[in-house]
Design an enzyme around this catalytic site. Structure first.
Site, mmCIF file in Angstrom:
data_model
loop_
_atom_site.group_PDB
_atom_site.id
_atom_site.type_symbol
_atom_site.label_atom_id
_atom_site.label_comp_id
_atom_site.label_asym_id
_atom_site.label_seq_id
_atom_site.Cartn_x
_atom_site.Cartn_y
_atom_site.Cartn_z
ATOM 1 N N HIS A 72 46.035 28.883 47.841
ATOM 2 C CA HIS A 72 46.946 29.469 48.818
ATOM 3 C C HIS A 72 45.838 30.235 50.004
ATOM 4 C CE1 HIS A 72 50.828 31.459 46.949
ATOM 5 N NE2 HIS A 72 50.576 29.957 46.805
ATOM 6 N N TYR A 197 51.998 41.581 49.154
ATOM 7 C CA TYR A 197 51.546 42.909 48.907
ATOM 8 C C TYR A 197 52.499 44.101 49.906
ATOM 9 C CZ TYR A 197 47.833 41.140 46.312
ATOM 10 O OH TYR A 197 46.655 40.754 45.233
ATOM 11 N N PRO A 289 44.608 45.752 38.874
ATOM 12 C CA PRO A 289 44.906 44.683 39.362
ATOM 13 C C PRO A 289 45.046 44.189 40.848
ATOM 14 C CG PRO A 289 46.906 45.492 38.207
ATOM 15 C CD PRO A 289 45.906 46.443 38.357
ATOM 16 N N LYS A 293 41.248 40.960 41.225
ATOM 17 C CA LYS A 293 39.962 40.841 40.253
ATOM 18 C C LYS A 293 39.078 40.904 39.300
ATOM 19 C CE LYS A 293 37.896 40.334 44.615
ATOM 20 N NZ LYS A 293 38.712 39.146 44.522
ATOM 21 N N TYR A 381 39.135 39.586 49.358
ATOM 22 C CA TYR A 381 40.181 39.310 47.821
ATOM 23 C C TYR A 381 39.723 38.346 47.641
ATOM 24 C CZ TYR A 381 45.435 37.611 46.834
ATOM 25 O OH TYR A 381 46.082 37.313 46.085
HETATM 26 P P1 RFL Z 1 40.573 39.777 27.860
HETATM 27 O O1 RFL Z 1 41.105 38.673 27.921
HETATM 28 O O2 RFL Z 1 41.113 41.389 27.787
HETATM 29 O O3 RFL Z 1 39.827 39.303 26.479
HETATM 30 C C1 RFL Z 1 39.252 39.826 25.390
HETATM 31 C C2 RFL Z 1 39.490 39.104 24.070
HETATM 32 O O4 RFL Z 1 39.152 39.549 22.847
HETATM 33 C C3 RFL Z 1 39.874 39.364 22.106
HETATM 34 N N1 RFL Z 1 38.661 41.202 20.642
HETATM 35 C C4 RFL Z 1 38.657 41.258 19.334
HETATM 36 N N2 RFL Z 1 38.066 39.538 19.186
HETATM 37 C C5 RFL Z 1 37.492 39.948 17.952
HETATM 38 N N3 RFL Z 1 36.773 40.964 17.470
HETATM 39 C C6 RFL Z 1 37.155 41.886 18.001
HETATM 40 N N4 RFL Z 1 37.068 43.780 17.801
HETATM 41 C C7 RFL Z 1 38.138 42.208 19.263
HETATM 42 N N5 RFL Z 1 38.207 43.172 20.258
HETATM 43 C C8 RFL Z 1 38.868 42.759 21.980
HETATM 44 C C9 RFL Z 1 40.620 40.067 22.285
HETATM 45 O O5 RFL Z 1 42.224 39.507 21.281
HETATM 46 C C10 RFL Z 1 40.669 38.988 23.467
HETATM 47 O O6 RFL Z 1 42.011 38.276 22.924
HETATM 48 O O7 RFL Z 1 39.176 39.784 28.288
HETATM 49 P P2 RFL Z 1 38.209 38.732 29.072
HETATM 50 O O8 RFL Z 1 37.940 37.525 28.814
HETATM 51 O O9 RFL Z 1 36.827 39.867 29.376
HETATM 52 O O10 RFL Z 1 39.106 38.669 30.863
HETATM 53 C C11 RFL Z 1 39.407 39.462 31.371
HETATM 54 C C12 RFL Z 1 40.465 39.367 32.200
HETATM 55 O O11 RFL Z 1 41.962 39.765 30.895
HETATM 56 C C13 RFL Z 1 41.258 40.667 33.278
HETATM 57 O O12 RFL Z 1 40.301 41.206 33.898
HETATM 58 C C14 RFL Z 1 42.539 40.153 34.018
HETATM 59 O O13 RFL Z 1 43.734 40.138 33.051
HETATM 60 C C15 RFL Z 1 42.660 41.180 34.976
HETATM 61 N N6 RFL Z 1 43.547 41.129 35.728
HETATM 62 C C16 RFL Z 1 44.033 39.795 36.330
HETATM 63 N N7 RFL Z 1 42.573 39.447 36.707
HETATM 64 C C17 RFL Z 1 42.378 38.713 38.143
HETATM 65 O O14 RFL Z 1 41.690 38.471 38.982
HETATM 66 N N8 RFL Z 1 43.338 38.307 39.166
HETATM 67 C C18 RFL Z 1 44.616 38.904 39.133
HETATM 68 O O15 RFL Z 1 46.021 38.236 39.560
HETATM 69 C C19 RFL Z 1 44.763 39.868 37.901
HETATM 70 N N9 RFL Z 1 46.152 40.482 36.970
HETATM 71 C C20 RFL Z 1 44.693 41.177 35.497
HETATM 72 C C21 RFL Z 1 46.546 41.541 36.347
HETATM 73 C C22 RFL Z 1 45.688 42.535 34.354
HETATM 74 C C23 RFL Z 1 46.892 42.516 34.172
HETATM 75 N N10 RFL Z 1 46.792 42.978 33.446
HETATM 76 C C24 RFL Z 1 47.625 43.734 32.162
HETATM 77 C C25 RFL Z 1 45.885 44.503 32.398
HETATM 78 C C26 RFL Z 1 47.664 41.712 35.903
HETATM 79 C C27 RFL Z 1 47.665 42.272 35.222
HETATM 80 C C28 RFL Z 1 49.384 42.927 35.020
HETATM 81 C C1 PHB Z 2 49.532 38.207 39.148
HETATM 82 O O1 PHB Z 2 50.664 37.260 39.416
HETATM 83 O O2 PHB Z 2 49.684 38.794 38.137
HETATM 84 C C2 PHB Z 2 48.905 38.756 40.103
HETATM 85 C C3 PHB Z 2 48.350 38.314 41.501
HETATM 86 C C4 PHB Z 2 47.814 39.335 42.631
HETATM 87 C C5 PHB Z 2 47.407 40.242 41.931
HETATM 88 C C6 PHB Z 2 47.437 40.965 40.500
HETATM 89 C C7 PHB Z 2 48.877 39.738 39.748
HETATM 90 O O3 PHB Z 2 47.028 41.816 42.987
#
Ligand code: RFL
Ligand code: PHB
Length: 386
Positions: A72, A197, A289, A293, A381
């Site tokens: 993109h 957005y 989110p 990041k 971004y």
């Molecule tokens: P995770 O993905 O939470 O993984 C942690 C893992 O640890 C396990 N765990 C354990 N294992 C053993 N013993 C324990 N006691 C444990 N406790 C937990 C868990 O089961 C899991 O498998 O952390 P990690 O690896 O640091 O990754 C971080 C990302 O997942 C997170 O920052 C992103 O998803 C945030 N996020 C976004 N980030 C972006 O860069 N771009 C995006 O567009 C974006 N959109 C989002 C998002 C997060 C969202 N939510 C649901 C919070 C959109 C949403 C809606």
């Molecule tokens: C997503 O596609 O889940 C998404 C994209 C951009 C964001 C957050 C979430 O800033």
């Protein structure tokens, strides 16, 4: 059992760290509380910075991403229906990659050759303030013990690693927001080629995507909102109200494949090293989110941590691990600032009233009129330098 590094958590941070260590010849075992299906079922991030794309290549896990991911050039901002497109390529000659976190996770799981222990229960970290740390866990009714040189806490915000650190050794900074995001995944083509957005008096909305045939949409909802209160029809009606009329008209709806509410939070724990324990990714920090990041920050943390642990293990030098915490915190705080700012610009904050909305409008108008402001947004971004 003995290994160089025990990694807690098989999210993107833990899997990437494990892969980088394995490629460098450093032994690591990953312990994950959940099953692989559960880990792959979590629908989360969708936007990868160029640094994350590069790291997937370094991990030799980038082939499918390049084949299926969507490059993109920009995003669209909408304020009460007034639109403004930001072209990152024109502004700063950079792009982002739209590729789901689920796919990143799948590719890293497939690339990994060393062992990952799934469904590891009661993981406990011991003696990481000494030269001989160890980790214990239970699986199928048996207790196991792994002796190691280092522990990497990559177990997310609710994980055990940060909780294992004495509270007196940790300073935390936190801001919760009085709202969350209700997200829907649907097998329909995205409403636009790029992400939208949208700020609206009724609340923020985001039009995102996973592919040419799968879309992801979000609307801001109150923090205590229940997902059961949102039928698919209610979601689509609310989303349409927050978009400009042409976009609302073009929206293709369908039954939700997934629907969930995520709370919004800013959080940083400092420092990120305690003896031989290191925190990375969501275990150390959370961003709302809005700036896309979280996943990218997790990846930049583990890129630095992998280099530090490789140096410590293979070259017996502590320079990298000594510098890790201060180095990555610099970048973390900048991403915290940007994510907070994007959130502040685009959401409705009941407590700030009409004055707050006029300030947001002024921020949007300034952005539309200032090349410098657009470049600043684009630079943040698409990702600050690693
Ligand atoms: P995770 O993905 O939470 O993984 C942690 C893992 O640890 C396990 N765990 C354990 N294992 C053993 N013993 C324990 N006691 C444990 N406790 C937990 C868990 O089961 C899991 O498998 O952390 P990690 O690896 O640091 O990754 C971080 C990302 O997942 C997170 O920052 C992103 O998803 C945030 N996020 C976004 N980030 C972006 O860069 N771009 C995006 O567009 C974006 N959109 C989002 C998002 C997060 C969202 N939510 C649901 C919070 C959109 C949403 C809606
Ligand atoms: C997503 O596609 O889940 C998404 C994209 C951009 C964001 C957050 C979430 O800033």
């Amino acid at each position: 059992m003995r290994t160089n590094v025990v990694i807690i958590g098989a999210g993107p941070a833990g899997l990437m760290l494990g892969r980088l260590l394995e490629l460098a010849g450093v032994d690591a075992i990953i312990l994950e509380r959940r099953s692989p299906d559960y880990v792959l079922g979590r629908i989360r991030a969708g936007v990868l910075e160029q640094g994350t794309v590069d790291l997937m290549e370094r991990a030799e896990a980038g082939t499918r991403m390049h084949a299926e991911g969507l490059v993109h050039r920009g995003i669209e901002l909408s304020f009460d229906g007034d639109r403004h497109r930001l072209d990152f390529s024109d502004l700063i000659d950079r792009t982002v990659m739209v590729y789901g976190q689920t796919e990143v996770t799948r590719d890293l799981i497939e690339a990994r050759q060393s062992s990952t222990v799934y469904e590891a229960e009661e993981v406990e970290l011991h003696d990481f303030d000494t030269a001989h740390p160890r980790v214990t866990y239970r699986q199928a009714g048996k207790t196991h013990r792994i002796d190691c040189d280092y522990i990497a806490g990559c177990d997310g915000f609710h994980g055990i690693s940060r909780q294992s650190v004495p509270t007196t050794a940790l300073t935390t900074y936190e801001r919760t927001y009085p709202f969350g995001w209700l997200g829907i995944l649907v097998d329909q083509p995205p409403v636009a080629d790029e992400l939208i957005y949208a700020h609206h008096a009724r609340g923020f909305a985001l039009c995102s995507q996973r592919s040419h045939t799968r879309s992801r949409y979000y609307v801001q909802v109150a923090a205590d909102e229940k997902v059961e209160a949102w039928s698919d029809a209610r979601f689509w009606d609310e989303l349409r109200l927050r978009l400009n009329p042409e976009t609302a008209e073009a929206l293709k709806t369908g039954p939700a494949l997934e629907k969930s509410i995520a709370p919004l939070r800013s959080f940083v724990a400092e420092p990120l090293r305690f003896g031989r324990l290191f925190l990375a990714g969501d275990a150390a920090h959370i961003v709302p989110p809005t700036g896309a990041k979280g996943l990218n920050l997790a990846m930049s943390d583990v890129a630095a941590l992998a280099d530090a642990l490789i140096e410590a293990t293979l070259e017996k030098s502590s320079a990298g691990i000594d510098a890790y915490s201060a180095k990555v915190l610099q970048r973390i705080w900048k991403a915290e600032r940007f994510s907070w700012w994007m959130t502040s610009l685009l959401h409705t904050f009941p407590e700030t009233g009409p004055f707050g909305r006029r300030i947001q409008r002024a921020d949007f108008d300034y952005l539309r009129s200032s090349h410098a402001a657009q470049q600043s947004l684009a630079e943040n971004y698409t990702g600050l330098p690693w």
